[in-house]
Structure formats: structure tokens, C-alpha cells
Design an enzyme around this catalytic site. Structure first.
Site, PDB file in Angstrom:
ATOM      1  N   SER A 268     -64.969   1.865  45.735  1.00  0.00           N
ATOM      2  CA  SER A 268     -65.345   0.663  46.434  1.00  0.00           C
ATOM      3  C   SER A 268     -66.465   0.841  47.443  1.00  0.00           C
ATOM      4  CB  SER A 268     -64.122   0.084  47.157  1.00  0.00           C
ATOM      5  OG  SER A 268     -63.637   1.010  48.135  1.00  0.00           O
TER       6      SER A 268
ATOM      7  N   SER B   9     -62.663   6.167  46.340  1.00  0.00           N
ATOM      8  CA  SER B   9     -63.803   5.320  46.711  1.00  0.00           C
ATOM      9  C   SER B   9     -64.913   5.979  47.499  1.00  0.00           C
ATOM     10  CB  SER B   9     -63.318   4.096  47.467  1.00  0.00           C
ATOM     11  OG  SER B   9     -62.772   3.180  46.561  1.00  0.00           O
TER      12      SER B   9
ATOM     13  N   LYS C  34     -69.524   1.344  56.058  1.00  0.00           N
ATOM     14  CA  LYS C  34     -68.865   0.513  55.049  1.00  0.00           C
ATOM     15  C   LYS C  34     -68.235  -0.669  55.773  1.00  0.00           C
ATOM     16  CE  LYS C  34     -65.278   0.794  51.424  1.00  0.00           C
ATOM     17  NZ  LYS C  34     -64.329   1.693  50.727  1.00  0.00           N
TER      18      LYS C  34
END
Ligand code: GLN
Length: 514
Positions: free
Chosen positions: A176, A200, A85
Site C-alpha cells: 500500500s 506494504s 505516507k
């Protein structure tokens, strides 16, 4: 030399556990694997999952892995590809945190989690030996539930573009960590890292039909994770199976107390050791507040179906109550923005990142830099956070929220007197359509209701795929189930999820075309 006994087509269907075997038995090389996944990522760049890919860096890392395998110095996951990420800082790839503020930014060091999964911490213990495929799209500074808040252009797109859910490319992937979930679901990487502040990892895993776990707060180092809400942020793995998550999580956790003041001095654990344990007699707490109004029928029925499957495996369902579930939304949306407003003050145009090109004086430079650099959702949270921390409102909002946060944590301790793990939906609905809630921040916040309580309490939580929507409007969209454990019960959660995955095959389903 490798024995070419694995067909190329099969490589991206192998799990991390299977890839470890294939690599160590030299059925495939790390370079072959890396190049296969890079090719797949390029072929599916339309999904917008990756924001940075550097073939030369990846192949060089893979060559190092092959050399370590050849010399008998392989790490636990040597040569298996992973993607991160884009909230973890990396020295070989850009780190944008989904923000214009950090567009093109290169960190001088790697986040601890990146080092631990990769070649190791310099001068410290060797890492697991995974090969980095690139960086994955996410909501700006990890603020969001749909990945629509990213201001960064995915690879090949030239302009910011939404990350698309492979199960229906007109739908959001969740957020996210949306890029992470999509990259795993579309077989563009066997595993990815994510971060979870209020859901997330769990929510995008649920929306994309994969497995993800957020450990107990403090188990994985936050060093080198771009900070959003420091008392909540946690790193965790996202992969197709609980077994794969266990393999990655074993490498990610462990004390980093010199570099992260909230890192717990708790030794790393081998989370694969207990995977096979029986769930016979396991008491699964089912919170009534997670099954109330607003829960989509498909989600309710599918999660209930999974609970019945657990009963078949010998577990017992215990009705429990988490009475302050609803309060977790206002509490979280006070505490998280408060911490964010403080953390994001470092982006002032002086130390790193974006600086406005034209300004009159220092104050004007700050103002223009921050106006240009931050997106709407980030600005909204900075304003809310600054407000709730301001003199006169601090007691009414921030302090009050902290008190209720403690009560939410106490509710869990009460519940764990009667059960071993808690199970319920991850989110009230399946993934919604792109754009459907993008003008309505509160609608996004409300969708976090089931993931926020565990986050506020600092508990470990995971999501595993348990079925698909059947109603006409949402047909075929994946549905996840959430498991929440008491502190340090990651091994238990992974075991409970693994047993489900041995009895079912939702985790093996793949989106058409991917
Ligand atoms: N959706 C939540 C938020 O927008 C959670 C985000 C996260 O866990 N990083 O804050």
C-alpha cells in the site's frame, strides 16, 4: 552563506548520507533543497505520488533547519527532506489514509514517527530535523498491494487517479505504500516513510527499484499511525540505499510506551554502526517454499543471481524450509480483516471525518456515513472481519488462524537455528499492469505470499533492488530481494544489504525520464 559548489541537477541524485554532508558543510541550504524537491514533485505530479503539498509549511521548516545548522544545534538528519505516507497523522498537512472517510482531515497532533524524524516530540527529545515535503498516496487504510484502492485525488489531478510506476507508467507501483516508493524512485524526495502490515514497505520497494525496511514489530511507535491491523502494523523507511534506510530507522525507532501499548521498551539503536561488517561466513537461509510454482522466471533467476553474488562475497547458502508459507495467506486474510473491522468502527460520522449529509436517525446516519465513506476493499474486509469474529465462527476461523500464526512464527525460529538471515523473492512477479488485477481481490491477496509470513511472525524484513526483468512482457521492471532477520536483527539486515549495494549498482539505476 552557502558555497554554490553543487549543481542543481545533482541534488536529487544525492543520497540521504550525502545530503547530510552537503548540508553540514554548507554546500547547500535546507531551503534550497526543499525548494528543489518541491519543484521536482510539481514537475512529476502526473505520477500521482503526493496527495498534499504545502510549500509555505515546508519552506518554514527548512528555514528552521538552516537556523539550527547555523547555530550548531543540528539534528542527525537536519534539513534533509522527507515525505510521509498519508497514514501517519500530521498537524500541518492533511491526513486522509487514502479514504473518502478522512478527506481533508487535519489531525491536532503529529504521529511519533513524524515528530522523531522532524522537529522532535513536544517537551521531549529533539528530533532528527528532517523537513517534510508532503503526504504520499496509499491504498485506503493501507489495504492493498497496488495502490489502486486510494479514494483520494493526488495533487494537481482533481479526482482520484492511480499512482504510476516511474519504470513504466502503465504499471502499478505496488502497495500500500505506493506513493512513498514512487516519490523515492522518481527522485521527488530522498526518502519517505511507509508502513508494512503484510508487505506494504517491501513489495512497493521491490516494484519500484528502491530499498525499504520494516523493523521488528513494536520497535517503531504506532502512535499516530491510522490503524489497520494493530498486531501487524509497523512503520519503516523507504529510500534508495540500505545506508539511507539505516539513517532514518535509527531516528524512527525507540520506546513510546506511554502512547503505544505495543511499543517495545527497547532503546533506539544506531543502525549505521554495523553497516560495514563483512558477510564472510554469513549463513543465508533459502526457503524452498519461496522458489516453488508460480514464481516468475525473471524473479527466480534474478534472485538466484543475487544469492550467487552473496556467495562471491563469502556468504554460505543454506537450504531451509518454512513449511507453512502457503497458510500465511488465509491466516493473514482472517486476522488482518478481523482487526480492521474493529479498528474501523471508530469511523462512525460522530468523532471525526466524513458524515452523511442526509439521514433519518442515528442508525441511518451510521449506515449512510459508512456506506459513502469507505471504498469497496475496505467494506469487503470489514465484512470478512466481522464474520470471522462473530459468535459461532470465532473458533473455526479467528482462533484457528491465531494458532497457525504461532506455528508460522515457530517455523522461523526453527529455521534460524541453521541460518543468520533468510533471503528470497519479495513477490512472485514484477509490478503488474494498472487495472490487471483490480477486479480480482484474491489475485491481489495471493501476490502477498512471501511477505506475509514474516509479518505474521513480527520479524524485521527488508527489500533491496537486485536486478531487472528481461522477458519481453516485463522488460526493464525492477526486481527486489527480500531479507528476513530474527527479532531485533535490523542492523544485521541493513549490513547484509549494504554489502550487496557496495558490490553492485542496481540501487543507483534510475527510470528513464526521472
Ligand atoms: N497487501 C496486504 C494487504 O492488502 C498488505 C498491506 C499492508 O502491508 N499494509 O493487506
Amino acid at each position: 552563506m552557502t558555497t554554490p559548489s553543487l549543481s542543481k541537477a545533482a541534488l536529487h541524485d544525492l543520497t540521504v548520507a550525502e545530503l547530510v554532508q552537503a548540508l553540514s558543510s554548507k554546500q547547500v541550504s535546507a531551503v534550497e533543497l526543499a525548494s528543489h524537491f518541491l519543484d521536482r514533485s510539481a514537475a512529476h505530479s502526473g505520477l500521482g505520488a503526493y496527495v498534499d503539498v504545502r510549500r509555505d509549511i515546508t519552506i518554514a521548516q527548512a528555514q528552521n533547519s538552516d537556523a539550527r545548522i547555523a547555530s550548531g544545534n543540528a539534528g542527525a538528519l537536519e534539513g534533509v527532506p522527507v515525505a510521509h505516507k498519508d497514514i501517519f497523522v500530521t498537524k500541518d498537512f492533511v491526513t486522509t489514509a487514502g479514504s473518502r472517510m478522512l478527506n481533508g482531515y487535519r489531525s491536532p497532533f503529529d504521529a511519533t514517527v513524524v515528530s522523531k524524524l522532524g522537529a522532535g516530540v513536544a517537551g521531549g527529545t529533539p528530533g532528527a530535523g528532517m523537513v517534510t515535503l508532503g503526504k504520499l498516496n496509499c491504498d485506503e487504510f493501507a489495504m492493498g498491494s497496488s495502490n489502486e484502492n486510494s479514494a483520494v485525488a493526488p495533487v494537481d489531478s482533481g479526482a482520484p487517479a492511480p499512482v504510476r510506476n516511474p519504470w513504466n507508467t502503465q504499471r502499478i507501483p505496488g502497495g500500500s505504500s505506493g506513493g512513498s516508493a514512487v516519490a523515492v524512485a522518481a527522485r521527488m524526495t530522498p526518502a519517505a516513510t511507509g508502513t508494512d502490515t503484510g508487505g506494504s514497505i517491501r513489495q512497493p520497494a521491490s516494484f519500484c527499484g528502491i530499498t525499504g525496511i520494516k523493523p521488528t514489530y513494536g520497535r517503531a511507535s504506532r502512535y499516530g499511525m491510522v490503524a489497520f491491523a494493530s498486531s501487524l502494523d509497523q512503520a519503516g523507511p523507504m529510500a534508495r540505499t540500505a545506508e539511507d534506510c539505516a539513517l532514518l530507522l535509527s531516528a524512527m525507532c525507540g520506546p513510546d510506551t506511554d502512547r503505544d501499548s505495543t511499543s517495545l521498551d527497547v532503546a533506539a539503536e544506531n543502525f549505521t554502526a554495523g553497516l560495514q561488517g563483512s558477510v564472510e561466513g554469513l549463513r543465508i537461509g533459502v526457503p524452498k517454499e519461496f522458489f516453488g510454482e508460480g514464481l516468475a522466471d525473471d524473479v527466480r533467476n534474478t534472485v538466484n543471481g543475487a544469492l550467487q553474488q552473496y556467495e562471491k562475497l563469502g556468504a554460505k547458502l543454506v537450504p531451509i524450509s518454512l513449511p507453512r508459507t502457503e497458510l500465511s495467506i488465509p491466516v493473514y486474510y482472517i486476522i488482518a480483516p478481523a482487526e480492521a473491522s474493529s479498528n474501523l468502527s471508530r469511523f462512525d460520522g460522530v468523532k471525526f471525518g466524513h458524515r452523511a449529509a442526509h439521514f433519518t436517525d442515528l442508525a441511518d446516519m451510521y449506515k449512510k456515513t459508512r456506506s459513502e465513506g469507505f471504498g469497496d476493499e475496505v467494506k469487503r474486509r470489514i465484512m470478512i472481519g466481522t464474520y470471522v469474529l462473530s459468535h459461532g465462527y470465532y473458533d473455526a476461523y479467528y482462533l484457528q488462524a491465531q494458532k497457525i500464526r504461532r506455528m508460522i512464527a515457530d517455523d522461523f525460529q526453527n529455521a534460524f537455528k541453521d541460518c543468520d538471515v533468510i533471503a528470497g523473492p519479495v513477490a512472485p512477479t514484477v509490478a503488474w499492469k494498472l487495472g490487471e488485477k483490480s477486479d480480482d481481490p484474491v489475485a491481489n491477496y495471493l501476490a502477498d505470499i512471501f511477505t506475509l509470513p514474516g509479518s505474521l511472525a513480527g520479524l524485521p524484513g527488508m527489500s533491496l533492488p537486485v536486478g531487472f526483468a528481461s522477458c519481453a512482457a516485463d522488460k526493464g521492471m525492477p526486481i527486489g530481494m527480500q531479507l528476513i532477520g530474527n527479532y531485533f536483527q535490523e542492523a544485521r539486515l541493513l549490513n547484509v544489504a549494504h554489502r550487496f549495494q557496495q558490490a553492485t549498482d542496481f540501487h543507483a539505476a534510475r527510470a528513464t525520464g526521472f
